[in-house]
Each structure stands twice: as structure tokens, then as C-alpha cells.
Design an enzyme around this catalytic site. Structure first.
Site, PDB file in Angstrom:
ATOM      1  N   GLY A  79       2.117  -5.393   8.801  1.00  0.00           N
ATOM      2  CA  GLY A  79       0.956  -4.504   8.820  1.00  0.00           C
ATOM      3  C   GLY A  79       0.617  -3.819   7.513  1.00  0.00           C
ATOM      4  O   GLY A  79      -0.193  -2.890   7.494  1.00  0.00           O
ATOM      5  N   ARG A  80       1.221  -4.263   6.402  1.00  0.00           N
ATOM      6  CA  ARG A  80       0.923  -3.634   5.118  1.00  0.00           C
ATOM      7  C   ARG A  80       0.009  -4.516   4.265  1.00  0.00           C
ATOM      8  O   ARG A  80      -0.009  -5.723   4.418  1.00  0.00           O
ATOM      9  CB  ARG A  80       2.232  -3.334   4.366  1.00  0.00           C
ATOM     10  CG  ARG A  80       3.009  -2.172   4.994  1.00  0.00           C
ATOM     11  CD  ARG A  80       4.304  -1.888   4.262  1.00  0.00           C
ATOM     12  NE  ARG A  80       5.362  -2.817   4.635  1.00  0.00           N
ATOM     13  CZ  ARG A  80       6.117  -2.702   5.717  1.00  0.00           C
ATOM     14  NH1 ARG A  80       5.927  -1.694   6.559  1.00  0.00           N
ATOM     15  NH2 ARG A  80       7.071  -3.580   5.970  1.00  0.00           N
ATOM     16  N   LYS A  81      -0.726  -3.884   3.361  1.00  0.00           N
ATOM     17  CA  LYS A  81      -1.578  -4.599   2.412  1.00  0.00           C
ATOM     18  C   LYS A  81      -0.797  -4.867   1.136  1.00  0.00           C
ATOM     19  O   LYS A  81       0.083  -4.081   0.765  1.00  0.00           O
ATOM     20  CB  LYS A  81      -2.829  -3.781   2.101  1.00  0.00           C
ATOM     21  CG  LYS A  81      -3.757  -3.593   3.278  1.00  0.00           C
ATOM     22  CD  LYS A  81      -4.995  -2.801   2.881  1.00  0.00           C
ATOM     23  CE  LYS A  81      -5.951  -2.650   4.065  1.00  0.00           C
ATOM     24  NZ  LYS A  81      -7.172  -1.907   3.691  1.00  0.00           N
ATOM     25  N   ASN A 100       0.805  -1.221   0.000  1.00  0.00           N
ATOM     26  CA  ASN A 100       0.000   0.000   0.000  1.00  0.00           C
ATOM     27  C   ASN A 100       0.839   1.273   0.000  1.00  0.00           C
ATOM     28  O   ASN A 100       0.303   2.373  -0.137  1.00  0.00           O
ATOM     29  CB  ASN A 100      -0.967   0.008   1.189  1.00  0.00           C
ATOM     30  CG  ASN A 100      -0.271  -0.234   2.510  1.00  0.00           C
ATOM     31  OD1 ASN A 100       0.294  -1.295   2.733  1.00  0.00           O
ATOM     32  ND2 ASN A 100      -0.301   0.742   3.395  1.00  0.00           N
ATOM     33  N   GLU A 152       5.411  -8.792   4.502  1.00  0.00           N
ATOM     34  CA  GLU A 152       4.783  -7.476   4.424  1.00  0.00           C
ATOM     35  C   GLU A 152       3.480  -7.438   5.232  1.00  0.00           C
ATOM     36  O   GLU A 152       3.210  -6.473   5.951  1.00  0.00           O
ATOM     37  CB  GLU A 152       4.504  -7.115   2.960  1.00  0.00           C
ATOM     38  CG  GLU A 152       5.739  -6.782   2.161  1.00  0.00           C
ATOM     39  CD  GLU A 152       6.358  -5.451   2.596  1.00  0.00           C
ATOM     40  OE1 GLU A 152       5.727  -4.401   2.367  1.00  0.00           O
ATOM     41  OE2 GLU A 152       7.446  -5.477   3.190  1.00  0.00           O
TER      42      GLU A 152
END
Length: 601
Positions: A317-319, A265, A313
């Protein structure tokens, strides 16, 4: 309370369960067979709800390469070798040898397999030596489930919906005499008097918070099998595949061969982020393209680095997205391998250097497989508008399960298993399409042998006192609408974080201890009703089994990636000297999980 008497009880109304029930009737039409399913038929099984870009049914037919009388032997060899040499070779041979019969049965019933000039169209999958994959399209499994369901109705086989199967009852000789469960809507108790039970309830996908499984898949059959003394095998091997978060469609094949940018993201190219210092651009393009045919996570395929990058990832905590707007940052005319250029020319008649294809992954995707774009739209994702697909590593198939022999028998007399619920027929990996084949081959075998067994024994009656005592043992609940089971969600989250793509011995042991220390009283206090309580107990048991099996196997093989150091991405290597031809068998002894390492047959 309801008491039901039957010669054979089949648990699960998916591909394996329906085939098993039909097989009982084919073997002895006079037997009373009943199918129980936890939710609504055609909505609660993995067979009836699964989609991918082109879903396969793996079979060796008369027209299948190499076209010899013993072509099935090549198929059996592939099953064993692709499985990492940790499965039961006899079961692999049974699958391969009976694949033609299984295909012809479905074909005769009317499953619309794709054919050209009267010949079944087949393609290669997942490292198989020859093209054996038959298909109807992205919904092959769904079509099979629907056709089998119609045939079950035609044969007047009763399917009892909304019944959760909880425990198997044995007589003094340790043979099956019945079972009990509950109505999932009313919590009413169901008791079954039967000498034969076929477990065909699929895999325990809801042990994880991130999976492609229907909500009913809480491992009830596996837990019941363990509690009555049956064995589980190969439970550390779980197929994990990058899938669409929104639609739950597996992003295999054309999704990856169209070479999209895999981005977070923040807009970062995650493959380049983790591997730019290890691989040159040409190698990265090759790995990304190969993900199309080596889609599930596997140590034995270099494309597993993509799964690891995505998992890292997400844990941070990332999309993550498949972005069809942009090419990967390592994509250039000089970095595309010749074999990929030729594939585009030969397979889909596309010049990859034509600007409209070169600069646009979405056009490449549509050229390869426009049907899957339409499928996405029917599931609420318009790729033309959104341009991106959010993905996640989804639990998709359990390679192991309840240990069976070539007759689909467990080590408990009168108890059978088939389909994904069964174990031993697959190893660490499996050829694409072999899971659907498995439902039909061992579904038929389980039905045949359960019917023969039940034809020779009498049904034991369950006493009123026995049924009353079982009800007293279990807590009574008033359904607390809106209450959230915190314990259940904690277990499932821990499993997705620590027992999925990235596994380390330290985290596995810590997670095992945390879950083992959760008491029945805590589960009781957290549960909103009896169904919720029983499911959470089953999830807790199965999570401990999985963690224990993963800790036991001190190597990486297939989807079991064991990291020495998750930060540096250093893995334990595959260790054939100590682990080939060996599988881990699990038993339950007074709530203690014991693992034994046995040689494969």
C-alpha cells in the site's frame, strides 16, 4: 451490418501491421489488402505510443561489430542465449539475418536514425555481445510508426478505424474464410470475407491494471486465435519494467545510472530496507547502476532485487519514487565502485566527486541525458520542480504470443501473426530493440506469405444466414454511460497483484480458480455495452492462459519469478536440466486450457 471483401485482412495498425500491409502490396500490387484497427491510427498501438530514455532498434549492419560476413550469427546467438534458451532458434536466426534489410528499408523511407560521419551510431543493450542498437532518440518507435503510416497512405492502403476484431471464421477444411468484429463506437457488426488474416495487434496489456499499453490492448487477437484452434507459446514470459506512473515512460538507462534514491512515501530507502543485511553498500551501488542497462525484470540479472522491493512496497500500500533530491543512503565516496567512476569520466566527461554532481542525482541525470528531462516535461512532469518520479512495475512487452514458424504461419491455414502478437521468436528475455526489429522482419514475412497464399485461392462467400446467426448469438446492449464494469476491474487487479513481479504457485492457482468461476452471465450483467462485454470475455480468457502457463513452469527464468515464499523472498531457482530448450504451448479445447511442454526447434 457491413460486409467487406479483401484478399488479405491485417488486424492492427502499429509497426508490424503497417509493415505487413505494405509487404502484401510489394509482393502482389493487384491484391486488395485492408488494415483494421480498434481505435485511431497512431493512437491505439504500442509502437505509436512508446517512449523510453533511448529507444532502440536492434540490427546487425555492415558496420556492426565484429564486422564479418556472418556477424548476424552472433546476433542470433545473443537472441537465443539472452532469451534463456527457450525460444525457436530458427526464428532467432531469421530475425538476425534479416535485421540489416529491415533497417535499410526504414532508413530509406526516412526514419531519422542517428548517424555520425555518415555511419549509423549503435550502442550495446541488455547483455548483447556487440553494439547493435540503432535509435532516433526516446521516440524511435513513434517515428517508425509515423513513417510507415505515411507510406501506407502513399500506397493507398485502406485503414479502417474503430473496428474491434473478435473471431475468425473457418471453412469445412479448417482454413480461414473470414472474420467478424464490431464498430467500437456504434456496435455495428462488421463481417470480412477473406482467405488470409494477419494478426498484428500487439500484446494483451490491458489484462493487467498496471501497464504501458493503450486502452485498446485487450487481447482480442490472441483470444480469437485460441478460439479457432491456433496455439500460443511462452505466455508466462512478460517484460515488466519500472516506469513513470504519471507519464508512462519507461525509467531505464539514464534514470538508474544517475543513482537516485529509491524511496517510499514514508521516506525510507527501499533498497536498503530489504537488502542491507544481504549486500554491502558497494554492491548495492553496483546493482542500482546496473539497472540502467538490465532494466526489465529478469531473474538472470541481480538487479531484479530492485523490482521485487518496489513490488513488495506497492502491494503493502505504499507509493514508490525515484528521488533525484537525495543520494541513496548507502551512497558514499568509499562505496562507489571504480568502474562506475570511470564510466562517468569516459562516457559523459563528469568527475563524480565534483560536489555539484556528487551531491545531486538530478544534475547527474541531466548530464547523462538532458533530452529525457525535456521529454518528461512534454508529458506533464517537470523534474526540475517535482524532483521525484513516482514509479510502478509496468507490463511492457509480451515475449510470447501466437505460435508461428519462419514463414509467420500459424497452425491454421491462412492465419498469420507478426510483431508482439506472434510467439516463438523471443524467449524469456530479449536484447533491447529486438521488439521493434521483430515488427519489421516478421511483418514483412507475414505480408509476403499471406499475399502468395491469397494469390492462389478464392475468397469464400459468407452467407446471410451465417452472419445473421452470429449476430443472434451475441447479446444486445444499450450503452449505459457511466456504468463501471466491476468484473473486468476485478480480473485486472488480481492479475497485477498476483501475476506480475511476485508470483507464487498458491496465489496463481487461487487467482486462476477465482477468474475461472466468473460466468459469462456475470460478465454480461456487469458490461455496459457489447464492446465492453466482448473485451471482458477476452481479458478473462487471456488471464487464465497466463496464469496456467505461469503455474506450469516450476522454475524462475527471465521475468518469470516464481517464489517458494514471497515473505522470505525465496525463489525457485533456474532449472536448466528440466526446463532449458523447452517451451509451454497453450491450446483451447471447449473452454478448457491445455498446456503441453515441447522441445524448442
Amino acid at each position: 451490418m457491413k460486409k467487406i471483401k479483401a484478399d488479405v485482412i491485417v488486424v492492427g495498425a502499429g509497426g508490424a501491421g503497417l509493415r505487413a500491409a505494405l509487404s502484401v502490396k510489394e509482393t502482389n500490387k493487384d491484391l486488395n489488402v485492408k488494415v483494421i484497427t480498434k481505435g485511431e491510427r497512431l493512437k491505439d498501438s504500442i509502437t505509436a505510443t512508446s517512449y523510453s530514455d533511448r529507444m532502440a532498434f536492434h540490427a546487425t549492419l555492415d558496420t556492426t561489430e565484429p564486422g564479418t560476413e556472418d556477424s548476424w550469427k552472433y546476433h542470433a546467438d545473443d537472441i537465443f542465449k539472452i532469451g534463456g534458451m527457450v525460444s525457436d532458434k530458427i526464428l532467432a536466426e531469421v530475425l538476425a539475418k534479416n535485421s540489416k534489410d529491415a533497417f535499410e528499408y526504414l532508413d530509406k523511407l526516412g526514419v531519422p536514425f542517428v548517424k555520425e560521419n555518415g555511419k549509423v551510431k549503435q550502442f550495446r543493450t541488455d547483455g548483447s555481445q556487440y553494439a547493435r542498437a540503432c535509435f532516433t532518440g526516446p521516440d524511435t518507435a513513434v517515428q517508425i510508426a509515423q513513417i510507415l503510416s505515411k507510406e501506407a497512405d502513399k500506397q493507398k492502403i485502406e485503414v479502417i478505424e474503430n473496428v474491434m476484431f473478435q473471431d475468425i471464421l473457418l471453412d469445412e477444411e479448417n482454413k480461414v474464410k473470414g472474420a467478424w468484429g464490431i464498430n467500437t463506437i456504434t456496435n455495428e457488426y462488421f463481417f470480412f470475407e477473406t482467405p488470409s488474416i494477419i494478426l498484428a495487434c500487439g500484446g494483451p496489456g490491458q489484462v493487467y491494471s498496471e501497464s504501458l499499453y493503450p486502452k485498446e490492448a485487450t487481447g482480442d487477437c490472441h483470444a480469437a486465435a485460441l478460439r479457432c484452434g491456433a496455439e500460443l507459446v511462452n505466455m508466462e514470459f512478460i517484460q515488466i519494467g519500472l516506469s513513470s506512473k504519471k507519464t508512462k515512460i519507461a525509467c531505464s538507462g539514464s534514470f538508474m545510472r544517475s543513482l537516485p534514491k529509491i524511496t517510499n512515501n514514508l521516506g525510507e530507502d527501499v533498497i536498503l530496507k530489504y537488502y542491507k543485511n544481504k549486500y554491502d553498500p558497494k554492491k548495492l551501488i553496483s546493482i542500482l547502476f546496473s539497472k540502467g542497462w538490465s532494466w526489465p525484470l529478469s531473474y538472470d540479472e541481480e538487479s531484479h532485487i530492485i523490482d521485487v522491493a518496489v513490488a513488495k512496497e506497492i502491494l503493502d500500500g505504499r507509493k514508490i519514487f525515484l528521488d533525484y533530491t537525495f543520494n541513496p543512503e548507502f551512497f558514499s565516496k568509499g562505496s562507489i565502485p571504480e568502474e562506475i567512476i570511470n564510466w562517468y569520466k569516459q562516457e559523459i566527461n563528469v568527475n563524480l566527486f565534483d560536489q555539484k554532481f556528487y551531491s545531486n542525482p538530478l544534475k547527474r541525470l541531466k548530464s547523462i541525458n538532458k533530452e529525457v528531462c525535456e521529454l518528461l516535461k512534454t508529458k506533464g512532469l517537470d523534474i526540475d520542480t517535482e524532483k521525484k518520479i513516482e514509479i510502478f512495475p509496468a507490463i511492457q512487452h509480451f515475449q510470447g504470443g501466437i505460435k508461428i514458424n519462419e514463414r509467420a504461419e500459424t497452425n491454421i491455414k491462412g492465419l498469420y501473426a507478426c510483431g508482439e502478437a506472434a510467439g516463438g521468436q523471443h524467449g524469456a528475455n530479449r536484447p533491447g530493440g529486438n521488439s521493434l526489429l521483430d515488427t519489421q522482419v516478421f511483418g514483412k514475412i507475414a505480408g509476403q506469405n499471406a499475399a502468395l497464399y491469397s494469390s492462389q485461392v478464392n475468397i469464400s462467400e459468407l452467407s446471410d444466414e451465417e452472419m445473421k446467426n452470429l449476430q443472434i448469438e451475441n447479446a444486445k446492449f444499450s450503452d449505459e454511460t457511466g456504468k463501471k464494469n466491476i468484473i473486468r476491474e476485478e480480473i485486472r487487479t488480481l492479475m497485477s497483484e498476483n501475476a506480475s513481479v511476485i508470483r507464487s504457485e498458491k496465489k496463481l492457482l487461487e487467482t486462476f480458480d477465482v477468474i475461472s468461476n466468473i460466468s459469462n452471465k456475470e460478465i454480461l450483467n456487469s458490461s455496459k455495452n457489447l464492446k465492453d462485454y466482448l473485451e471482458t470475455c477476452n481479458i478473462r480468457l487471456l488471464s487464465r492462459v497466463l496464469l496456467k502457463s505461469m503455474c506450469e513452469r516450476k522454475e524462475s527464468r527471465g521475468p518469470h519469478l516464481l517464489f517458494k515464499n514471497p515473505e522470505t523472498l525465496e525463489l525457485y531457482p533456474r532449472d536448466d536440466e528440466n526446463w532449458a530448450y523447452r517451451y509451454i504451448v497453450v491450446k483451447l479445447e471447449n473452454d478448457n486450457i491445455s498446456c503441453s511442454i515441447r522441445k524448442c526447434r
